[in-house]
Scaffold this motif. Structure first.
Motif, PDB file in Angstrom:
ATOM      1  N   ALA A 149     -19.885   1.714  -6.463  1.00 47.23           N
ATOM      2  CA  ALA A 149     -19.621   1.529  -5.040  1.00 47.23           C
ATOM      3  C   ALA A 149     -18.256   2.103  -4.697  1.00 47.23           C
ATOM      4  N   SER A 150     -18.062   2.504  -3.456  1.00 46.71           N
ATOM      5  CA  SER A 150     -16.751   3.023  -3.055  1.00 46.71           C
ATOM      6  C   SER A 150     -16.091   2.021  -2.114  1.00 46.71           C
ATOM      7  N   GLY A 151     -16.320   0.771  -2.386  1.00 42.31           N
ATOM      8  CA  GLY A 151     -15.795  -0.280  -1.510  1.00 42.31           C
ATOM      9  C   GLY A 151     -14.327  -0.569  -1.767  1.00 42.31           C
ATOM     10  N   ALA A 152     -13.942  -1.821  -1.610  1.00 47.61           N
ATOM     11  CA  ALA A 152     -12.559  -2.226  -1.810  1.00 47.61           C
ATOM     12  C   ALA A 152     -12.193  -2.017  -3.275  1.00 47.61           C
ATOM     13  N   SER A 153     -10.969  -1.607  -3.540  1.00 50.06           N
ATOM     14  CA  SER A 153     -10.567  -1.323  -4.914  1.00 50.06           C
ATOM     15  C   SER A 153      -9.075  -1.536  -5.050  1.00 50.06           C
ATOM     16  N   PRO A 154      -8.608  -1.735  -6.278  1.00 53.79           N
ATOM     17  CA  PRO A 154      -7.185  -2.036  -6.460  1.00 53.79           C
ATOM     18  C   PRO A 154      -6.261  -0.848  -6.155  1.00 53.79           C
ATOM     19  N   TRP A 155      -6.762   0.397  -6.207  1.00 55.90           N
ATOM     20  CA  TRP A 155      -5.875   1.528  -5.975  1.00 55.90           C
ATOM     21  C   TRP A 155      -6.544   2.505  -5.042  1.00 55.90           C
ATOM     22  N   LEU A 156      -5.888   2.897  -4.016  1.00 56.21           N
ATOM     23  CA  LEU A 156      -6.504   3.789  -3.048  1.00 56.21           C
ATOM     24  C   LEU A 156      -5.480   4.791  -2.539  1.00 56.21           C
ATOM     25  N   LEU A 157      -5.891   6.047  -2.536  1.00 56.46           N
ATOM     26  CA  LEU A 157      -5.007   7.119  -2.079  1.00 56.46           C
ATOM     27  C   LEU A 157      -5.857   8.080  -1.273  1.00 56.46           C
ATOM     28  N   THR A 158      -5.321   8.617  -0.191  1.00 53.61           N
ATOM     29  CA  THR A 158      -6.047   9.629   0.571  1.00 53.61           C
ATOM     30  C   THR A 158      -5.260  10.932   0.527  1.00 53.61           C
ATOM     31  N   GLU A 204      -2.508   5.666 -13.296  1.00 53.44           N
ATOM     32  CA  GLU A 204      -2.629   6.642 -14.379  1.00 53.44           C
ATOM     33  C   GLU A 204      -4.059   6.601 -14.890  1.00 53.44           C
ATOM     34  N   ALA A 205      -4.680   7.765 -15.114  1.00 54.91           N
ATOM     35  CA  ALA A 205      -6.055   7.797 -15.616  1.00 54.91           C
ATOM     36  C   ALA A 205      -6.346   9.163 -16.218  1.00 54.91           C
ATOM     37  N   VAL A 206      -7.304   9.193 -17.157  1.00 51.94           N
ATOM     38  CA  VAL A 206      -7.767  10.475 -17.688  1.00 51.94           C
ATOM     39  C   VAL A 206      -9.177  10.701 -17.137  1.00 51.94           C
ATOM     40  N   ILE A 207      -9.306  11.716 -16.278  1.00 50.16           N
ATOM     41  CA  ILE A 207     -10.566  11.987 -15.569  1.00 50.16           C
ATOM     42  C   ILE A 207     -11.239  13.188 -16.236  1.00 50.16           C
ATOM     43  N   ALA A 246     -10.728  10.321   0.080  1.00 51.28           N
ATOM     44  CA  ALA A 246     -10.211   9.006  -0.309  1.00 51.28           C
ATOM     45  C   ALA A 246     -10.547   8.783  -1.773  1.00 51.28           C
ATOM     46  N   ILE A 247      -9.565   8.297  -2.531  1.00 55.62           N
ATOM     47  CA  ILE A 247      -9.746   8.101  -3.965  1.00 55.62           C
ATOM     48  C   ILE A 247      -9.602   6.618  -4.278  1.00 55.62           C
ATOM     49  N   ALA A 248     -10.580   6.059  -4.968  1.00 52.95           N
ATOM     50  CA  ALA A 248     -10.518   4.652  -5.347  1.00 52.95           C
ATOM     51  C   ALA A 248     -10.888   4.537  -6.815  1.00 52.95           C
ATOM     52  N   ALA A 249     -10.225   3.649  -7.546  1.00 57.58           N
ATOM     53  CA  ALA A 249     -10.528   3.474  -8.964  1.00 57.58           C
ATOM     54  C   ALA A 249     -10.804   2.010  -9.241  1.00 57.58           C
ATOM     55  N   HIS A 250     -11.856   1.733 -10.008  1.00 55.58           N
ATOM     56  CA  HIS A 250     -12.139   0.343 -10.402  1.00 55.58           C
ATOM     57  C   HIS A 250     -13.144   0.353 -11.545  1.00 55.58           C
ATOM     58  N   ASP A 251     -13.041  -0.614 -12.409  1.00 56.74           N
ATOM     59  CA  ASP A 251     -14.007  -0.806 -13.496  1.00 56.74           C
ATOM     60  C   ASP A 251     -14.206   0.443 -14.338  1.00 56.74           C
ATOM     61  N   GLY A 252     -13.141   1.152 -14.656  1.00 59.26           N
ATOM     62  CA  GLY A 252     -13.284   2.346 -15.495  1.00 59.26           C
ATOM     63  C   GLY A 252     -13.924   3.519 -14.782  1.00 59.26           C
ATOM     64  N   HIS A 253     -14.044   3.446 -13.451  1.00 61.73           N
ATOM     65  CA  HIS A 253     -14.604   4.555 -12.676  1.00 61.73           C
ATOM     66  C   HIS A 253     -13.595   5.017 -11.645  1.00 61.73           C
TER      67      HIS A 253
END
Lengths: 404, 404
Positions: free
Chosen positions: B124-133, B198-201, B221-228
């Protein structure tokens, strides 16, 4: 020995000639390109045993200090280097032992060559027993209409060729792979129609020739001798070994009478065949059904949920007349029904099945905007030709026997 | 359930989403495409386990009689059919049991689908701990500059990814396959620079993202959560599983001091490298030599017949200064010397050898018209960056040890 040539003309010549270089050859010198420097021109040539292509690059007089000389260089390396050069002029030189020097911009290349005496003889385009000159556009159009139908398999080598006949002032090209058949002809201007000739030319050779003939305004001289045919146009020469044997009497295949005939737009028919073939599975079996256009949009919608969805009524609403229905089905994937409104029709409605890819090939090769399809029975070849008063081409397609 | 969509928008969405469909999968439903009909939009999605792509097609209100419903259809058949349709509007319907109806022009298709409940959950692309546009143009440019350098081999899975860091108001992307290294960064506008991440994509995911971002004016919009990580732009969403592990401390590789530095035009350098690599054989070993430009055309011509042709003098006539000489040689084929005039140089002349393909990749990825090359020794990585006061990217290339 040295010649300065524009990069663009060198590249163009190279790209033509490199197509005759075999991808692999037991003799390394065979996968090379032959370069012949003369005072007034540079000649590139290559041969794969069946096909040979030669290009002449005229050298501006005065600027070139070229005496005669020749060598064989690794063809693909030479082509790749010239393709990547960014300088407008390329200086080519020849040095011992069989080394090609290439200089362009800040770059200086040396390619290790081989002894040109080891390179196979090229068929000459000199005096010959049969000579005909044709406009490039006509030659290209005849090849495009017919050569696709030749066989791609070597089981019957003669069928990999195109049967070319020139007799009674008419040039006729015929090809078949025993499932499909294509024949195209053109009347020759009286001054060109002297003498008669017959040969089976490899379809691959003719397809390469059609690629070379991008100058549609020019003319091509054709000469045949010693089991070879040579086509010469502008600065390009293509030679091709003829196929030996007598071509089967395929003219007899053409049906004399038909039970039904329809005329449809070529492009809608081609596009529908391409789409229906997507779901036709590996055998590409497409079913064609002539039927009266009846029914309307509403009745169709109500029935679209029924078991086969192909309920025998038209989905082209409000139209009356005849339609062609194309059907195919792929197990576990789905099925399709396409309808095409017929411009003209005669005879009894019928059903026939054929290879959709082959039918698409025929429609793509055909000239004109409308196609006339004629049917004898569901087991006899169907005939297709441009819907013109005097069609220049005729196509036959053997049907596939199916349970439907 | 029925929706009418323009063929062009359906095809565009399909062509994006089909790229996430696995070419082969043990689960047939995985090589399908998920369709979700809603009143106001149709959503297509596909996933290959690592990457998932979702496209929304807005449906004009009023014209669509769509309730909610979904199914999974054979992706490539669906894409091929829609690509070949010649009608401007396509009517999509859903019927039992999991069958997609497609109607366009005179064509009527039924595709056998599968139960959508078997299809894997989409992130899902819902609410997430980190968000950047980010602006699409910036995101695309950073990916293009860096992602090529990631490893194509799975030996060290972490190196198939791009290390993305966002900290102190700067976004930094880094990739390496342990031979070459690329790093690009951009200052973020203050209002976007909150928080660190920080993440390795996976590089494959970022390369697909760069393809999707053809609207350079838009934002993602970029969101990261649960290893995604999930990227959302306009009507497209791309989700990607992150790589686990801590990326090696590659920043330490960047040399702090240099023995020599040259600035050359990027395009002439790239073209020369590409040409020289043609004769560099399988190892793509290209030798680079910094040397003073001296000599003239005449002296070179006299010597061009000598044994190696590389006699240490420039062929760029009449120039004084420093040149870069690029050399390569392929046994039995030939050799090449290319010279490039240097715009600026400092330090001791030296010789270094490297993989020509890798250097060409670096130059192609680099922005700007001139490149600054810095050398420490013939055994230490060479550094390349755009010759600008504040270059946004840095590249390193490990040399190849050779006898020269």
């Amino acid at each position: 020995m040295k010649a300065v040539v524009p990069q663009a003309s060198l590249l163009e010549a190279l790209q033509h000639v490199v197509r005759a270089v075999p991808t692999s050859s037991p003799l390394p010198v065979m996968s090379g390109m032959h370069l012949h420097f003369r005072r007034e021109r540079l000649t590139l040539s290559a041969s794969n045993g069946i096909l040979s292509i030669r290009a002449d690059i005229p050298l501006p007089s005065g600027t070139n200090r070229t005496q005669e000389g020749s060598l064989v260089v690794p063809a693909r390396y030479f082509a790749d280097i010239v393709r990547k050069l960014s300088a407008p002029q390329v200086e080519l030189g020849l040095t011992e032992p069989f080394t090609l020097l290439i200089r362009a911009g800040g770059g200086f290349y040396r390619l290790c060559g081989a002894d040109p005496d080891l390179f196979p003889e090229q068929p000459a385009s000199g005096a010959s027993p049969w000579l005909l000159t044709l406009p490039n556009a006509l030659l290209k159009s005849l090849i495009r209409q017919v050569a696709f139908a030749a066989s791609a398999s070597d089981t019957r080598p003669l069928l990999t060729g195109v049967w070319c006949r020139c007799d009674g002032g008419r040039l006729i090209l015929t090809a078949t792979d025993s499932i499909r058949f294509a024949s195209g002809s053109s009347l020759l201007p009286p001054e060109r129609a002297s003498g008669s000739f017959e040969a089976v030319i490899p379809a691959k050779g003719l397809n390469e020739l059609a690629r070379l003939l991008h100058d549609e305004q020019g003319e091509t001289a054709i000469a045949a001798h010693d089991g070879h045919i040579v086509f010469s146009t502008a600065n390009l020469t293509l030679g091709c070994a003829l196929l030996h044997g007598s071509y089967p009497p395929v003219d007899k295949l053409v049906p004399r009478s038909f039970a039904a005939e329809v005329t449809v737009g070529k492009l809608p028919m081609l596009q529908a065949i391409e789409r229906v073939t997507l779901l036709a599975g590996e055998g590409c079996v497409v079913h064609l059904r002539m039927m009266p256009a009846a029914g309307n949009d509403l009745s169709r919608q109500n029935r679209s949920g029924t078991d086969n969805g192909h309920d025998g009524t038209s989905i082209i609403s409000g139209e009356r007349g005849t339609i062609i229905e194309l059907l195919s089905r792929s197990a576990e994937i789905g099925d399709v029904r396409e309808e095409i409104l017929v411009e003209q029709s005669n005879g009894e409605p019928l059903t026939i099945s054929f290879n959709g890819k082959y039918m698409a090939d025929i429609l793509r090769a055909m000239e004109g905007t409308a196609v006339r399809l004629r049917f004898t029975s569901k087991l006899a070849p169907l005939a297709a030709e441009p819907a013109e008063p005097h069609p220049s081409a005729l196509y036959l397609l053997t049907p596939i026997r199916t349970a439907i």
